[in-house]
Write a protein that holds these residues in place. Structure first.
Motif, PDB file in Angstrom:
ATOM      1  N   LEU A 116       0.852  -1.205   0.000  1.00 42.67           N
ATOM      2  CA  LEU A 116       0.000   0.000   0.000  1.00 42.67           C
ATOM      3  C   LEU A 116       0.885   1.250   0.000  1.00 42.67           C
ATOM      4  CD1 LEU A 116      -2.591  -1.272   2.651  1.00 42.67           C
ATOM      5  CD2 LEU A 116      -2.921  -1.129   0.177  1.00 42.67           C
ATOM      6  N   LYS A 117       1.867   1.259  -0.896  1.00 50.53           N
ATOM      7  CA  LYS A 117       2.902   2.305  -0.789  1.00 50.53           C
ATOM      8  C   LYS A 117       2.421   3.706  -1.167  1.00 50.53           C
ATOM      9  CE  LYS A 117       5.302   1.169  -5.128  1.00 50.53           C
ATOM     10  NZ  LYS A 117       4.341   0.110  -5.513  1.00 50.53           N
ATOM     11  N   ASP A 118       1.232   3.811  -1.751  1.00 43.69           N
ATOM     12  CA  ASP A 118       0.696   5.156  -1.980  1.00 43.69           C
ATOM     13  C   ASP A 118       0.124   5.750  -0.694  1.00 43.69           C
ATOM     14  OD1 ASP A 118       1.358   5.017  -4.624  1.00 43.69           O
ATOM     15  OD2 ASP A 118      -0.575   4.144  -5.209  1.00 43.69           O
ATOM     16  N   PHE A 119      -0.050   4.898   0.299  1.00 46.03           N
ATOM     17  CA  PHE A 119      -0.643   5.369   1.553  1.00 46.03           C
ATOM     18  C   PHE A 119       0.347   5.294   2.724  1.00 46.03           C
ATOM     19  CE2 PHE A 119      -3.534   5.256   5.214  1.00 46.03           C
ATOM     20  CZ  PHE A 119      -4.331   6.358   4.917  1.00 46.03           C
ATOM     21  N   TYR A 120       1.036   4.159   2.831  1.00 43.96           N
ATOM     22  CA  TYR A 120       2.001   3.976   3.925  1.00 43.96           C
ATOM     23  C   TYR A 120       3.419   4.093   3.395  1.00 43.96           C
ATOM     24  CZ  TYR A 120      -1.990   2.058   6.484  1.00 43.96           C
ATOM     25  OH  TYR A 120      -3.203   1.896   7.091  1.00 43.96           O
ATOM     26  N   ASN A 121       4.301   4.593   4.264  1.00 44.40           N
ATOM     27  CA  ASN A 121       5.692   4.721   3.855  1.00 44.40           C
ATOM     28  C   ASN A 121       6.604   4.432   5.048  1.00 44.40           C
ATOM     29  OD1 ASN A 121       8.153   5.664   2.607  1.00 44.40           O
ATOM     30  ND2 ASN A 121       7.838   7.581   3.733  1.00 44.40           N
ATOM     31  N   CYS A 122       7.526   3.493   4.840  1.00 48.06           N
ATOM     32  CA  CYS A 122       8.527   3.228   5.882  1.00 48.06           C
ATOM     33  C   CYS A 122       9.785   4.004   5.521  1.00 48.06           C
ATOM     34  CB  CYS A 122       8.825   1.728   5.947  1.00 48.06           C
ATOM     35  SG  CYS A 122      10.209   1.374   7.030  1.00 48.06           S
ATOM     36  N   PRO A 123      10.185   4.973   6.366  1.00 52.12           N
ATOM     37  CA  PRO A 123      11.307   5.846   6.013  1.00 52.12           C
ATOM     38  C   PRO A 123      12.682   5.167   6.105  1.00 52.12           C
ATOM     39  CG  PRO A 123      10.482   6.394   8.204  1.00 52.12           C
ATOM     40  CD  PRO A 123       9.582   5.330   7.671  1.00 52.12           C
ATOM     41  N   ILE A 171       8.425   1.087  11.869  1.00 55.69           N
ATOM     42  CA  ILE A 171       8.103   2.517  11.825  1.00 55.69           C
ATOM     43  C   ILE A 171       7.436   2.810  10.489  1.00 55.69           C
ATOM     44  CG2 ILE A 171       9.158   4.835  11.836  1.00 55.69           C
ATOM     45  CD1 ILE A 171       9.864   3.341  14.340  1.00 55.69           C
ATOM     46  N   PHE A 172       6.361   3.549  10.489  1.00 53.78           N
ATOM     47  CA  PHE A 172       5.814   3.999   9.207  1.00 53.78           C
ATOM     48  C   PHE A 172       5.044   5.301   9.324  1.00 53.78           C
ATOM     49  CE2 PHE A 172       1.475   2.291   9.944  1.00 53.78           C
ATOM     50  CZ  PHE A 172       1.721   1.264  10.844  1.00 53.78           C
ATOM     51  N   ARG A 173       4.911   5.949   8.154  1.00 58.89           N
ATOM     52  CA  ARG A 173       4.208   7.219   8.080  1.00 58.89           C
ATOM     53  C   ARG A 173       2.963   7.064   7.222  1.00 58.89           C
ATOM     54  NH1 ARG A 173       7.141  11.553  10.650  1.00 58.89           N
ATOM     55  NH2 ARG A 173       4.988  12.273  10.599  1.00 58.89           N
ATOM     56  N   LEU A 174       1.997   7.928   7.466  1.00 64.81           N
ATOM     57  CA  LEU A 174       0.819   8.038   6.620  1.00 64.81           C
ATOM     58  C   LEU A 174       0.956   9.340   5.826  1.00 64.81           C
ATOM     59  CD1 LEU A 174      -0.048   5.877   8.754  1.00 64.81           C
ATOM     60  CD2 LEU A 174      -2.367   6.764   8.546  1.00 64.81           C
ATOM     61  N   PRO A 175       0.052   9.616   4.866  1.00 61.25           N
ATOM     62  CA  PRO A 175       0.234  10.801   4.024  1.00 61.25           C
ATOM     63  C   PRO A 175       0.324  12.124   4.799  1.00 61.25           C
ATOM     64  CG  PRO A 175      -1.361   9.332   3.023  1.00 61.25           C
ATOM     65  CD  PRO A 175      -1.047   8.760   4.372  1.00 61.25           C
ATOM     66  N   ASN A 176      -0.333  12.239   5.947  1.00 66.30           N
ATOM     67  CA  ASN A 176      -0.186  13.471   6.728  1.00 66.30           C
ATOM     68  C   ASN A 176      -0.445  13.204   8.209  1.00 66.30           C
ATOM     69  OD1 ASN A 176      -3.092  13.872   7.348  1.00 66.30           O
ATOM     70  ND2 ASN A 176      -3.246  14.096   5.118  1.00 66.30           N
ATOM     71  N   MET A 198      -4.831  -1.835   9.164  1.00 69.57           N
ATOM     72  CA  MET A 198      -4.110  -0.962   8.215  1.00 69.57           C
ATOM     73  C   MET A 198      -4.759  -1.000   6.833  1.00 69.57           C
ATOM     74  SD  MET A 198      -0.180  -1.819   9.325  1.00 69.57           S
ATOM     75  CE  MET A 198       0.627  -0.890   8.009  1.00 69.57           C
ATOM     76  N   LYS A 199      -5.136  -2.201   6.401  1.00 71.50           N
ATOM     77  CA  LYS A 199      -5.762  -2.332   5.075  1.00 71.50           C
ATOM     78  C   LYS A 199      -7.083  -1.589   5.043  1.00 71.50           C
ATOM     79  CE  LYS A 199      -3.710  -6.733   3.696  1.00 71.50           C
ATOM     80  NZ  LYS A 199      -3.899  -8.192   3.735  1.00 71.50           N
ATOM     81  N   LYS A 209     -10.412   3.151   3.413  1.00 73.45           N
ATOM     82  CA  LYS A 209     -11.388   4.200   3.733  1.00 73.45           C
ATOM     83  C   LYS A 209     -10.825   5.610   3.527  1.00 73.45           C
ATOM     84  CE  LYS A 209     -13.723   1.460   7.226  1.00 73.45           C
ATOM     85  NZ  LYS A 209     -13.372   1.056   8.597  1.00 73.45           N
ATOM     86  N   ASN A 210      -9.499   5.748   3.666  1.00 74.13           N
ATOM     87  CA  ASN A 210      -8.917   7.095   3.672  1.00 74.13           C
ATOM     88  C   ASN A 210      -7.960   7.375   2.524  1.00 74.13           C
ATOM     89  OD1 ASN A 210      -9.874   8.226   6.439  1.00 74.13           O
ATOM     90  ND2 ASN A 210      -9.144   6.168   6.893  1.00 74.13           N
TER      91      ASN A 210
END
Ligand code: PLP
Length: 361
Positions: free
Chosen positions: A281-288, A300-305, A353-354, A359-360
């Motif tokens: 789901l790399k358009d939504f979650y990102n592991c830096p 560790i992961f980030r969401l779009p904002n 997470m899925k 939904k978002n």
């Protein structure tokens, strides 16, 4: 009671069976008519617990005979002082890998005691990567190389160990001790505060190569000197008896489950579940974190904002999940999935997470 799915970084989740055994034994320890925590630390009952814990840890890690296990107080943080005081006071030097928040704390204490050569500093990459083990070249005059095997806040982990010749490696393993097999003979000293992977807070596990005990200076005050604890089998003063008792139950459970090879397999499965979900789901979650050094313990992961991150954490509470908010210094989300986190706990998080992304996103 419905147990929470506990992703706290530390103190962190413990096996339910261990908590239940403690509950059963806490008032009347094995029919002794008193609790273990109101029993002398010089009693036969306590002695057995203490030495069983040592024996089981030795078995799990295949600790060679020229090493000694110590149980100390003061958390991993006291080791940040004890290590330099024992090994680099009096104009000696050591090498350091500064890989994140915890390494930085250890480094800042060490340089108050002696000379510290920084071989790697991850600051310019915001501590998201590590040096390749093969590229680490120690200074031959160093007393030791200090590394942090797993950065609990940054979510990065060493998966290979450097070759340092005669310079012993000292590693802070607070957040990945006993999560995988370990070539103990590559290390001079390994330490871990218990409250991530080993049990409740209060005890610090130290594994030290015996020849290093001869280097501990007599000028040190007693508690700070490793050789005094070693000579007294960690009962120089009153050890944290409750924490050691609980840790004994935790390590016995690991042994029953098949040991560290098995633990590693389970931990890799759990980590893959999460990282695969993030990558899918790399358009939504990102592991830096640099893929090569992703931690199998703290994901560790980030969401779009940040607003979505806040809602992600709030929503997770409704699903019975706790402790997913990232450390205040880095933000984002952190799932700590230590040994005692069951696989179905991680599966629940992946489902959440899925659905949150659907939904978002
Ligand atoms: C939690 C942690 C520490 C600090 O441990 P204390 O027991 O609180 O002193 C040190 N190093 C690492 C890697 C940690 O995760």
């Amino acid at each position: 009671m419905k147990r929470k799915i506990n992703f706290y970084a530390g103190p962190s989740t413990l096996p339910l069976t261990v908590l239940q055994q403690i509950q059963e034994e806490i008032v009347d320890y094995k029919g002794a008519g008193l609790s273990l925590i109101e029993t002398s630390h010089r009693s036969k009952e306590y002695d057995e617990v203490h030495n069983d814990a040592i024996t089981t840890i030795k078995e799990l890690l295949l600790v060679p005979d020229n090493y000694q296990i110590l149980f100390l107080g003061g958390g991993a943080t006291l080791q940040f002082s004890m290590i330099p005081l024992n090994f680099i006071s009096g104009r000696k030097e050591c090498d350091f890998i500064v890989s994140g928040a915890w390494a930085k704390k250890a480094y800042s204490d060490a340089k108050k005691v002696g000379k510290v050569n920084v071989l790697f500093d991850g600051e310019k990459d915001s501590y998201t990567t590590l040096p390749d083990a093969g590229s680490i070249k120690v200074n031959p005059g160093s007393e030791y190389l200090h590394i942090t095997s797993n950065e609990t806040i940054g979510g990065i982990q060493f998966h290979e160990w450097p070759d340092t010749g005669n310079v012993p490696i000292i590693s802070d393993m607070s957040s990945d001790m006993l999560s995988r097999p370990l070539p103990v003979k590559k290390f001079g000293l390994i330490y871990a505060g218990a409250q991530k992977n080993l049990g409740p807070a209060g005890v610090t596990l130290v594994i030290i190569r015996k020849d290093l005990l001869e280097k501990c200076p007599d000028s040190l005050t007693a508690y700070l000197n490793y050789s005094i604890h070693a000579a007294k089998n960690s009962i120089y003063n009153t050890p944290p008896v409750f924490s050691i008792y609980a840790m004994k139950l935790v390590v016995e459970r690991i042994k029953k489950m098949g040991g560290l090879g098995e633990m590693q397999k389970v931990n890799e499965r759990k980590a893959s579940l999460l990282y695969d979900c993030i990558d899918d789901l790399k358009d939504f979650y990102n592991c830096p974190v640099d893929k090569k050094y992703r931690s199998k313990m703290n994901v560790i992961f980030r969401l779009p904002n940040e607003d979505l991150e806040k809602r992600f954490v709030e929503g997770s509470a409704g699903e019975g999940m706790l402790g997913l908010k990232g450390h205040r210094s880095v933000g984002g989300i952190r799932a700590s999935i230590y040994n005692s986190m069951p696989e179905d706990g991680v599966e629940s998080l992946v489902q959440y997470m899925k659905s949150f992304a659907r939904k978002n996103g």
